[in-house]
Design an enzyme around this catalytic site. Structure first.
Site, short mmCIF file in Angstrom:
data_model
loop_
_atom_site.label_atom_id
_atom_site.label_comp_id
_atom_site.label_asym_id
_atom_site.label_seq_id
_atom_site.Cartn_x
_atom_site.Cartn_y
_atom_site.Cartn_z
N SER A 1 0.72 -1.37 -0.02
CA SER A 1 0.00 0.08 -0.11
C SER A 1 0.94 1.35 0.00
CB SER A 1 -0.89 -0.03 1.17
OG SER A 1 -0.46 0.21 2.55
N LYS A 2 0.01 2.45 -0.24
CA LYS A 2 0.85 3.69 -0.26
C LYS A 2 1.81 3.98 1.18
CE LYS A 2 -2.04 5.73 -3.76
NZ LYS A 2 -3.25 7.10 -3.91
N ARG A 3 0.98 3.28 2.08
CA ARG A 3 1.69 3.65 3.50
C ARG A 3 2.97 3.05 3.81
NH1 ARG A 3 -3.51 3.78 3.88
NH2 ARG A 3 -3.72 1.39 4.65
N ASP A 4 3.12 1.77 3.05
CA ASP A 4 4.36 0.69 3.58
C ASP A 4 5.70 1.63 3.08
OD1 ASP A 4 2.87 -1.22 4.46
OD2 ASP A 4 2.24 -2.04 2.29
#
Length: 490
Positions: free
Chosen positions: A252-255
Site C-alpha cells: 500500500s501507499k503507506r508501506d
C-alpha cells in the site's frame, strides 16, 4: 511469444493523484522492456479526467521518477508526438464526439438518475438496473424540465459471453449480463476511465496494453466497447501486484518503499532499483559460463530477453533487504570518481564541507560497508569534521579503567607524533610496537584510538583511517579524548 503482427506501441498511463507507486514503476518498466525488445515505442499518457482526485505537483513527480529510473518515453506530455496531446483533460472533445457516436448508433443512452436513486440501487446490492435504457420521451422531457443533467451510459449487449485473451493468464470469460451499463461520459462532460482509455489506445495506435491486474475486471467492458466502435482491441496483459515485504497483501501507499521518491531520496541507485524490479513478477533467468544465475544486469540486457508471457500470475513480495544488497553491489562496482559525485551531496546535506580528494581516499575504505549512498554520512562523516565527540564509555576498553585509558592514549599520541612519515606501514609499525611495549592486546590499544579519532564504535581499518585523517587532526583528536577522560576522573 510470437512476433507481433503490427508495430509495437505501448503506453504507461498514470493518474496524477499522488506519488508514483513502485508498482507503477514496475508496470512502466515492463512496458519499456517490451517496447525495446521489439524496437517499438514507449508512450507516457496522463489520465487526469477525474479532476476531483488531481494533486498539484503529482505530474512533475511522476515524470521525475520515470526519468530517474531511466524509463524515458518516446512520446509524452513534454516531448509531444504524432498523437498529441498526451494529457486526457486536453482531449475531452474527442471523447465527447465518440460518446455521441455511440448514442447515435444505439450503443449508448442518456441516463438521468439522481444521486438518491443511484444510492438506493447501490444499497440493493444489484448495482445499476439499466432503467435508463427504457425511458420514454415523456420521462426524458420531465427530467429535462427538472434540470437533471444526464450521463451517457454504455448499452451492454445482453446474453453474450465476453472473452478477452490475456498474454499472461488464461482467457477471461464473463457473462455480459453480469456487467453493468457503465457511465462513459459524466454529467460535467468529462469521460470516465473506460471511455477515454479505449479511445486513446485506439487513436494512439497502441498495439499492446500491459497494466496491473486490478484492471482485469474492466477488460470485458473494454472489449465490448472496442466491438461497439468496430475497432481492433490491442493485445492485453495483466501483471501481478507487488506484495508487502512480509508477503501478506498488496503493497500500500503507506508501506516503506511504496513510492519511488523513497528510493530517489534514500540513497539508492536507479540501476539497482530497475535491476531488482525485473525480478519482481518476472525473472531475467540468465546464467554465466559457470552455470550461476546472473544477479546483476542492466535493463537493456533485460529487454533483449524480455518475454511478457513469462510474467508471473501471482504477486511477489517486495524484498527491501535484497534490494539493499543489490544496491550495495552496484556501489562496489562503480568507478571511484563517479561514486564520489553520488556520495558528495549526501555528506553536504548533512552539513559537511567535502574535499573531493579526501573523499576519493575514503571511498576504498568504506565502499564495502555501504548499502545505500546515504550510509556514507554515518560511515565517513567523521573524515570531514574538525572535532568528533566520542562518549566516555566508548573510549574505555573492556577490562581497563579511565586512568589506564588516559595513560594508553598519551603513549599513543607520543608514538604517533614521533613518526617521520605519515604512512600506513609507519602508523601500523608504531602502534603494534607500542602495544607490545605496554603489554596490551591490539584491541586494548586500537579501540580507544579508533573511538578518539572517529567518535564511532566501528570505523574503517584503523591505520588507513589515521592516514586519511592526517597527523595533525589525529593528534588533536587523541588529545581531546585525553582531556575528556581526565575530566571524568578529576
Amino acid at each position: 511469444m510470437t512476433e507481433p503482427s503490427r508495430p509495437v506501441r505501448v503506453r504507461f498511463a498514470p493518474s496524477p493523484t499522488g506519488d508514483l507507486h513502485i508498482g507503477g514503476v514496475r508496470t512502466a518498466m515492463f512496458n519499456w522492456l517490451f517496447a525495446k525488445h521489439y524496437g517499438g515505442k514507449f508512450i507516457l499518457r496522463i489520465e487526469d479526467t477525474d479532476q476531483t482526485r488531481f494533486k498539484e505537483g503529482s505530474l512533475d513527480g511522476i515524470m521525475a521518477g520515470l526519468r530517474w529510473a531511466g524509463l524515458l518515453w518516446d512520446e509524452g506530455p513534454d516531448s509531444g508526438g504524432p498523437y498529441a496531446p498526451y494529457i486526457q483533460s486536453q482531449r475531452v472533445e474527442l471523447y465527447q464526439k465518440w460518446a455521441n457516436w455511440l448514442l447515435e448508433n444505439g450503443k449508448a443512452y442518456r441516463a438521468y438518475d439522481s444521486d438518491d436513486e443511484l444510492e438506493l440501487m447501490r444499497r440493493s446490492g444489484t448495482g445499476y438496473d439499466r432503467r435508463g435504457r427504457y425511458l420514454s420521451a415523456e420521462d426524458i422531457a420531465r427530467y429535462e424540465a427538472e434540470g437533471r443533467k444526464p450521463v451517457i451510459r454504455f448499452k451492454v449487449p445482453l446474453d453474450e459471453t465476453i472473452v478477452v485473451n490475456d498474454l499472461v493468464r488464461d482467457p477471461i470469460r464473463v457473462d455480459s449480463n453480469t456487467i453493468q451499463d457503465a457511465v462513459l461520459l459524466k454529467s460535467d462532460g468529462f469521460p470516465t476511465y473506460h471511455l477515454a482509455n479505449v479511445i486513446d489506445d485506439h487513436f494512439m495506435e497502441i498495439s499492446h496494453i500491459i497494466r496491473a491486474e486490478e484492471w482485469i475486471s474492466s477488460a470485458p467492458l473494454h472489449k465490448m466497447l472496442y466491438d461497439a466502435f468496430g475497432w481492433e482491441m490491442p493485445a492485453i496483459a495483466h501483471v501481478p501486484v507487488i506484495l508487502k515485504q512480509n508477503g501478506k497483501g498488496k503493497m500500500s501507499k503507506r508501506d516503506e518503499g511504496a513510492a519511488i521518491s523513497y528510493f530517489m531520496e534514500g540513497g539508492y541507485l536507479p540501476e539497482a532499483v530497475t535491476n531488482y524490479l525485473c525480478n519482481v513478477g518476472w525473472s531475467y533467468n540468465q546464467y554465466d559460463a559457470e552455470g550461476k544465475e546472473i544477479q546483476i544486469f542492466s535493463k537493456e540486457e533485460a529487454a533483449a530477453v524480455f518475454d511478457i508471457t513469462r510474467v508471473s500470475t501471482t504477486g511477489t513480495k517486495f524484498d527491501l533487504v535484497k534490494l539493499q544488497w543489490l544496491n550495495g553491489e552496484y556501489i562496489r562496482l562503480m568507478e571511484a570518481n563517479k561514486l564520489a559525485q553520488y556520495l558528495r551531496p549526501y555528506l553536504e546535506a548533512a552539513g559537511y564541507e567535502v574535499n573531493v580528494d579526501t573523499l576519493l581516499k575514503v571511498i576504498p575504505l568504506i565502499r564495502e560497508r555501504l548499502k545505500t549512498l546515504k550510509d556514507v554520512v554515518s560511515a565517513a562523516g567523521f573524515f570531514f569534521q574538525d572535532e568528533v565527540t566520542p562518549t566516555v564509555e566508548l573510549l574505555i576498553p573492556k577490562k581497563m579503567t579511565a586512568e589506564q585509558t588516559v595513560d594508553t592514549l598519551k603513549h599513543a599520541n607520543t608514538a604517533l607524533a614521533a613518526l617521520t612519515e605519515w604512512t600506513i606501514p609507519a602508523i601500523e609499525g608504531a602502534l603494534r610496537s607500542l602495544a607490545e611495549k605496554l603489554g596490551l592486546s591490539a584491541g586494548q590499544l586500537f579501540s580507544p584510538i579508533r573511538a578518539a579519532t572517529s567518535g564511532q564504535p566501528v570505523s574503517p581499518p584503523l591505520f588507513e583511517t589515521l592516514e586519511v585523517v592526517g597527523r595533525d587532526l589525529t593528534l588533536k583528536r587523541i588529545e581531546n579524548a585525553i582531556k575528556l577522560l581526565q575530566k571524568q576522573t578529576a
